[in-house]
Scaffold this active site. Structure first.
Site, PDB file in Angstrom:
ATOM      1  N   GLY A 103       0.778  -1.238   0.000  1.00  0.00           N
ATOM      2  CA  GLY A 103       0.000   0.000   0.000  1.00  0.00           C
ATOM      3  C   GLY A 103       0.804   1.279   0.000  1.00  0.00           C
ATOM      4  N   HIS A 156       2.231   0.811 -13.063  1.00  0.00           N
ATOM      5  CA  HIS A 156       2.983  -0.390 -13.419  1.00  0.00           C
ATOM      6  C   HIS A 156       4.475  -0.058 -13.364  1.00  0.00           C
ATOM      7  CE1 HIS A 156       3.600  -4.308 -15.258  1.00  0.00           C
ATOM      8  NE2 HIS A 156       4.531  -3.737 -16.009  1.00  0.00           N
ATOM      9  N   ASN A 211      -4.081   2.851 -13.224  1.00  0.00           N
ATOM     10  CA  ASN A 211      -3.198   1.824 -12.677  1.00  0.00           C
ATOM     11  C   ASN A 211      -1.759   2.319 -12.740  1.00  0.00           C
ATOM     12  OD1 ASN A 211      -2.398  -0.797 -11.723  1.00  0.00           O
ATOM     13  ND2 ASN A 211      -1.797  -1.324 -13.817  1.00  0.00           N
TER      14      ASN A 211
HETATM   15  C1  GRF Z   1       4.213  -1.254  -7.239  1.00  0.00           C
HETATM   16  O1  GRF Z   1       5.507  -1.493  -7.671  1.00  0.00           O
HETATM   17  C2  GRF Z   1       3.273  -1.077  -8.397  1.00  0.00           C
HETATM   18  O2  GRF Z   1       3.877  -0.483  -9.499  1.00  0.00           O
HETATM   19  C3  GRF Z   1       2.919  -2.507  -8.725  1.00  0.00           C
HETATM   20  O3  GRF Z   1       2.823  -3.152  -7.477  1.00  0.00           O
HETATM   21  C4  GRF Z   1       3.612  -2.469  -6.514  1.00  0.00           C
HETATM   22  C5  GRF Z   1       2.688  -2.078  -5.411  1.00  0.00           C
HETATM   23  O4  GRF Z   1       3.327  -1.510  -4.319  1.00  0.00           O
HETATM   24  N1  GRF Z   1       1.712  -2.542  -9.515  1.00  0.00           N
HETATM   25  P1  GRF Z   1       2.474  -0.802  -3.184  1.00  0.00           P
HETATM   26  O5  GRF Z   1       1.425  -1.821  -2.679  1.00  0.00           O
HETATM   27  O6  GRF Z   1       1.832   0.416  -3.742  1.00  0.00           O
HETATM   28  O7  GRF Z   1       3.477  -0.492  -2.109  1.00  0.00           O
END
Ligand code: GRF
Length: 202
Positions: free
Chosen positions: A13, A110, A108
């Protein structure tokens, strides 16, 4: 009017937290009105509780099929009159029915420079390929995986001695910068999807 945002996550998160802080600092004309997670014991759920934001754990394995799972989430989103959905480390692929209900309203993040390195373990894919630069992308979600119109990107260098861990940290730092900025633009109605591109009008 402040946009009513739903935050979707499956893990730590940290992106959700970056957005939450930007809202608290009044950089974003929006509020997180609910959190949806597919897992109960994860950071994003704990954070939501600490922030006093309603958290709904909607585990797809508890539903007979994907459409029932999708409908359960749509019902919740309707109840909260949500204007936008922020996927932040959400590890499920949303069904077309869901995407169609909120087309142009789902964002989203990524950890690669899309369209390179879609899917899982994007940082590891970048290391294996030997690219000299990678980064992160905020995009609108459509029916494909990691291919929707691109809102923002940031580039980071890849070093000879990088591990998945060191590279992920460098990328994450940029994620926490560009995701809140993309959400700010979204909440200001500054993002227009034109064909497969996003035009920023501010
Ligand atoms: C991040 O690296 C995001 O790009 C990917 O999953 C990870 C999530 O991290 N989709 P967090 O839960 O926001 O710390």
């Amino acid at each position: 009017m402040r946009k009513r945002l739903a935050l979707f996550g499956s893990g730590r998160g940290s992106n959700g937290e970056a957005i939450y802080k930007a809202i608290k600092a009044e950089h974003i004309e929006g509020e997180i009105v609910l959190i949806i997670s597919d897992r109960a014991n994860v950071g994003i759920v704990e954070k939501g509780c600490a922030w006093h934001i309603p958290v709904h754990v909607v585990d797809p394995t508890h539903y007979g099929n994907g459409e029932a799972w999708t409908q359960a989430m749509l019902d919740i989103l309707q109840e909260y009159e949500v204007d936008g959905i922020l996927l932040a480390g959400y590890m499920r692929i949303l069904l077309p029915t869901f995407v169609q209900a909120y087309r142009g309203k789902i964002l989203n993040i990524h950890p690669s420079l899309l369209p390179a390195f879609k899917g899982m373990q994007a940082q590891k894919q970048a290391l294996l390929k030997g690219v000299k630069y990678t980064g992160c992308t905020v995009h609108f979600v459509d029916e494909g995986m990691d291919i929707g119109p691109i809102i923002a990107q940031a580039v980071v260098p890849v070093y000879e001695d990088d591990t998945v861990d060191t590279l992920s940290k460098r990328i994450l730092h940029e994620e926490h910068r560009i995701y809140p900025e993309a959400v700010r633009l979204f909440c200001n109605d500054a993002l227009e999807i034109v064909g497969s591109r996003v035009v920023i009008r501010e």
